[in-house]
Design a protein around this motif. Structure first.
Motif, PDB file in Angstrom:
ATOM      1  N   ASP A   7       1.749  17.062  -5.847  1.00 33.25           N
ATOM      2  CA  ASP A   7       2.263  18.432  -5.983  1.00 33.25           C
ATOM      3  C   ASP A   7       3.594  18.580  -5.241  1.00 33.25           C
ATOM      4  O   ASP A   7       4.532  19.217  -5.739  1.00 33.25           O
ATOM      5  CB  ASP A   7       1.263  19.453  -5.440  1.00 33.25           C
ATOM      6  N   ALA A   8       3.681  17.979  -4.048  1.00 34.90           N
ATOM      7  CA  ALA A   8       4.917  18.048  -3.265  1.00 34.90           C
ATOM      8  C   ALA A   8       6.042  17.304  -3.967  1.00 34.90           C
ATOM      9  O   ALA A   8       7.190  17.778  -4.002  1.00 34.90           O
ATOM     10  CB  ALA A   8       4.690  17.489  -1.867  1.00 34.90           C
ATOM     11  N   ILE A   9       5.745  16.150  -4.537  1.00 31.66           N
ATOM     12  CA  ILE A   9       6.763  15.386  -5.278  1.00 31.66           C
ATOM     13  C   ILE A   9       7.259  16.206  -6.471  1.00 31.66           C
ATOM     14  O   ILE A   9       8.464  16.294  -6.724  1.00 31.66           O
ATOM     15  CB  ILE A   9       6.213  14.028  -5.749  1.00 31.66           C
ATOM     16  N   TYR A  10       6.327  16.830  -7.190  1.00 31.57           N
ATOM     17  CA  TYR A  10       6.696  17.650  -8.344  1.00 31.57           C
ATOM     18  C   TYR A  10       7.576  18.826  -7.920  1.00 31.57           C
ATOM     19  O   TYR A  10       8.597  19.106  -8.544  1.00 31.57           O
ATOM     20  CB  TYR A  10       5.429  18.142  -9.043  1.00 31.57           C
ATOM     21  N   GLU A  11       7.187  19.488  -6.846  1.00 33.90           N
ATOM     22  CA  GLU A  11       7.956  20.628  -6.357  1.00 33.90           C
ATOM     23  C   GLU A  11       9.356  20.193  -5.912  1.00 33.90           C
ATOM     24  O   GLU A  11      10.351  20.866  -6.206  1.00 33.90           O
ATOM     25  CB  GLU A  11       7.216  21.298  -5.200  1.00 33.90           C
ATOM     26  N   ASN A  12       9.441  19.056  -5.228  1.00 36.10           N
ATOM     27  CA  ASN A  12      10.746  18.525  -4.804  1.00 36.10           C
ATOM     28  C   ASN A  12      11.619  18.205  -6.008  1.00 36.10           C
ATOM     29  O   ASN A  12      12.820  18.484  -6.002  1.00 36.10           O
ATOM     30  CB  ASN A  12      10.575  17.282  -3.936  1.00 36.10           C
ATOM     31  N   ARG A  13      11.035  17.631  -7.035  1.00 32.00           N
ATOM     32  CA  ARG A  13      11.795  17.293  -8.243  1.00 32.00           C
ATOM     33  C   ARG A  13      12.330  18.561  -8.897  1.00 32.00           C
ATOM     34  O   ARG A  13      13.485  18.615  -9.315  1.00 32.00           O
ATOM     35  CB  ARG A  13      10.908  16.512  -9.216  1.00 32.00           C
ATOM     36  N   LYS A  14      11.483  19.613  -8.976  1.00 32.16           N
ATOM     37  CA  LYS A  14      11.931  20.881  -9.550  1.00 32.16           C
ATOM     38  C   LYS A  14      13.082  21.471  -8.737  1.00 32.16           C
ATOM     39  O   LYS A  14      14.069  21.954  -9.301  1.00 32.16           O
ATOM     40  CB  LYS A  14      10.778  21.885  -9.602  1.00 32.16           C
ATOM     41  N   LEU A  15      12.965  21.418  -7.407  1.00 36.85           N
ATOM     42  CA  LEU A  15      14.019  21.980  -6.557  1.00 36.85           C
ATOM     43  C   LEU A  15      15.310  21.175  -6.674  1.00 36.85           C
ATOM     44  O   LEU A  15      16.402  21.751  -6.708  1.00 36.85           O
ATOM     45  CB  LEU A  15      13.548  22.025  -5.100  1.00 36.85           C
ATOM     46  N   LYS A  16      15.204  19.852  -6.750  1.00 41.61           N
ATOM     47  CA  LYS A  16      16.404  19.021  -6.915  1.00 41.61           C
ATOM     48  C   LYS A  16      17.088  19.330  -8.234  1.00 41.61           C
ATOM     49  O   LYS A  16      18.321  19.411  -8.299  1.00 41.61           O
ATOM     50  CB  LYS A  16      16.047  17.532  -6.840  1.00 41.61           C
ATOM     51  N   ASN A  17      16.302  19.528  -9.295  1.00 42.36           N
ATOM     52  CA  ASN A  17      16.883  19.874 -10.599  1.00 42.36           C
ATOM     53  C   ASN A  17      17.587  21.224 -10.531  1.00 42.36           C
ATOM     54  O   ASN A  17      18.673  21.399 -11.084  1.00 42.36           O
ATOM     55  CB  ASN A  17      15.818  19.889 -11.687  1.00 42.36           C
ATOM     56  N   LYS A  18      16.981  22.182  -9.845  1.00 36.91           N
ATOM     57  CA  LYS A  18      17.586  23.512  -9.709  1.00 36.91           C
ATOM     58  C   LYS A  18      18.884  23.430  -8.918  1.00 36.91           C
ATOM     59  O   LYS A  18      19.883  24.060  -9.278  1.00 36.91           O
ATOM     60  CB  LYS A  18      16.596  24.470  -9.019  1.00 36.91           C
ATOM     61  N   ILE A  19      18.887  22.620  -7.848  1.00 38.13           N
ATOM     62  CA  ILE A  19      20.105  22.431  -7.058  1.00 38.13           C
ATOM     63  C   ILE A  19      21.203  21.834  -7.917  1.00 38.13           C
ATOM     64  O   ILE A  19      22.354  22.277  -7.874  1.00 38.13           O
ATOM     65  CB  ILE A  19      19.816  21.546  -5.818  1.00 38.13           C
ATOM     66  N   THR A  20      20.858  20.837  -8.720  1.00 36.95           N
ATOM     67  CA  THR A  20      21.847  20.206  -9.600  1.00 36.95           C
ATOM     68  C   THR A  20      22.406  21.223 -10.588  1.00 36.95           C
ATOM     69  O   THR A  20      23.618  21.277 -10.818  1.00 36.95           O
ATOM     70  CB  THR A  20      21.214  19.018 -10.352  1.00 36.95           C
ATOM     71  N   GLU A  21      21.527  22.043 -11.174  1.00 37.64           N
ATOM     72  CA  GLU A  21      21.986  23.074 -12.104  1.00 37.64           C
ATOM     73  C   GLU A  21      22.952  24.041 -11.417  1.00 37.64           C
ATOM     74  O   GLU A  21      23.988  24.394 -11.979  1.00 37.64           O
ATOM     75  CB  GLU A  21      20.797  23.864 -12.650  1.00 37.64           C
ATOM     76  N   LEU A  22      22.606  24.468 -10.216  1.00 36.88           N
ATOM     77  CA  LEU A  22      23.459  25.411  -9.487  1.00 36.88           C
ATOM     78  C   LEU A  22      24.785  24.772  -9.098  1.00 36.88           C
ATOM     79  O   LEU A  22      25.841  25.419  -9.173  1.00 36.88           O
ATOM     80  CB  LEU A  22      22.730  25.934  -8.247  1.00 36.88           C
ATOM     81  N   GLU A  23      24.758  23.490  -8.690  1.00 40.93           N
ATOM     82  CA  GLU A  23      26.006  22.798  -8.360  1.00 40.93           C
ATOM     83  C   GLU A  23      26.903  22.696  -9.586  1.00 40.93           C
ATOM     84  O   GLU A  23      28.120  22.911  -9.486  1.00 40.93           O
ATOM     85  CB  GLU A  23      25.707  21.399  -7.809  1.00 40.93           C
ATOM     86  N   ASN A  24      26.310  22.405 -10.741  1.00 38.63           N
ATOM     87  CA  ASN A  24      27.097  22.334 -11.977  1.00 38.63           C
ATOM     88  C   ASN A  24      27.682  23.696 -12.332  1.00 38.63           C
ATOM     89  O   ASN A  24      28.832  23.797 -12.767  1.00 38.63           O
ATOM     90  CB  ASN A  24      26.237  21.811 -13.127  1.00 38.63           C
ATOM     91  N   GLU A  25      26.895  24.730 -12.136  1.00 40.52           N
ATOM     92  CA  GLU A  25      27.382  26.078 -12.427  1.00 40.52           C
ATOM     93  C   GLU A  25      28.542  26.451 -11.501  1.00 40.52           C
ATOM     94  O   GLU A  25      29.543  27.011 -11.939  1.00 40.52           O
ATOM     95  CB  GLU A  25      26.240  27.074 -12.275  1.00 40.52           C
ATOM     96  N   ILE A  26      28.415  26.113 -10.226  1.00 40.28           N
ATOM     97  CA  ILE A  26      29.488  26.385  -9.266  1.00 40.28           C
ATOM     98  C   ILE A  26      30.743  25.606  -9.655  1.00 40.28           C
ATOM     99  O   ILE A  26      31.851  26.144  -9.617  1.00 40.28           O
ATOM    100  CB  ILE A  26      29.041  26.026  -7.835  1.00 40.28           C
ATOM    101  N   GLN A  27      30.565  24.349 -10.046  1.00 36.07           N
ATOM    102  CA  GLN A  27      31.711  23.532 -10.448  1.00 36.07           C
ATOM    103  C   GLN A  27      32.401  24.144 -11.671  1.00 36.07           C
ATOM    104  O   GLN A  27      33.628  24.223 -11.727  1.00 36.07           O
ATOM    105  CB  GLN A  27      31.265  22.100 -10.754  1.00 36.07           C
ATOM    106  N   ASP A  28      31.608  24.606 -12.642  1.00 37.79           N
ATOM    107  CA  ASP A  28      32.180  25.247 -13.831  1.00 37.79           C
ATOM    108  C   ASP A  28      32.949  26.505 -13.447  1.00 37.79           C
ATOM    109  O   ASP A  28      34.034  26.766 -13.968  1.00 37.79           O
ATOM    110  CB  ASP A  28      31.081  25.601 -14.843  1.00 37.79           C
ATOM    111  N   LEU A  29      32.383  27.287 -12.543  1.00 37.79           N
ATOM    112  CA  LEU A  29      33.069  28.506 -12.104  1.00 37.79           C
ATOM    113  C   LEU A  29      34.370  28.166 -11.386  1.00 37.79           C
ATOM    114  O   LEU A  29      35.383  28.841 -11.571  1.00 37.79           O
ATOM    115  CB  LEU A  29      32.165  29.330 -11.190  1.00 37.79           C
TER     116      LEU A  29
END
Length: 58
Positions: free
Chosen positions: A13-35
């Motif tokens: 469960d912790a590995i799954y949650e970490n993977r979800k959070l890492k994906n969200k961080i990547t999405e947000l970093e990409n969004e910031i880069q686009d902005l």
């Protein structure tokens, strides 16, 4: 009475949650880069406009 704790399930469960959070961080970093790219482009366009206006006034 002691509850049986399923440590293996907690681990996965912790590995799954970490993977979800890492994906969200990547999405947000990409969004910031686009902005930032859009903002940089606008700044460049604004600089071009100001230079053109200054040339017209000379």
């Amino acid at each position: 009475m002691k509850k049986d704790v399923d440590y293996e399930q907690l681990y996965y469960d912790a590995i799954y949650e970490n993977r979800k959070l890492k994906n969200k961080i990547t999405e947000l970093e990409n969004e910031i880069q686009d902005l930032n790219i859009c903002r940089t482009k606008r700044n460049i366009d604004l600089q071009k406009y100001i230079i053109m206006q200054l040339k017209k006034r000379k």
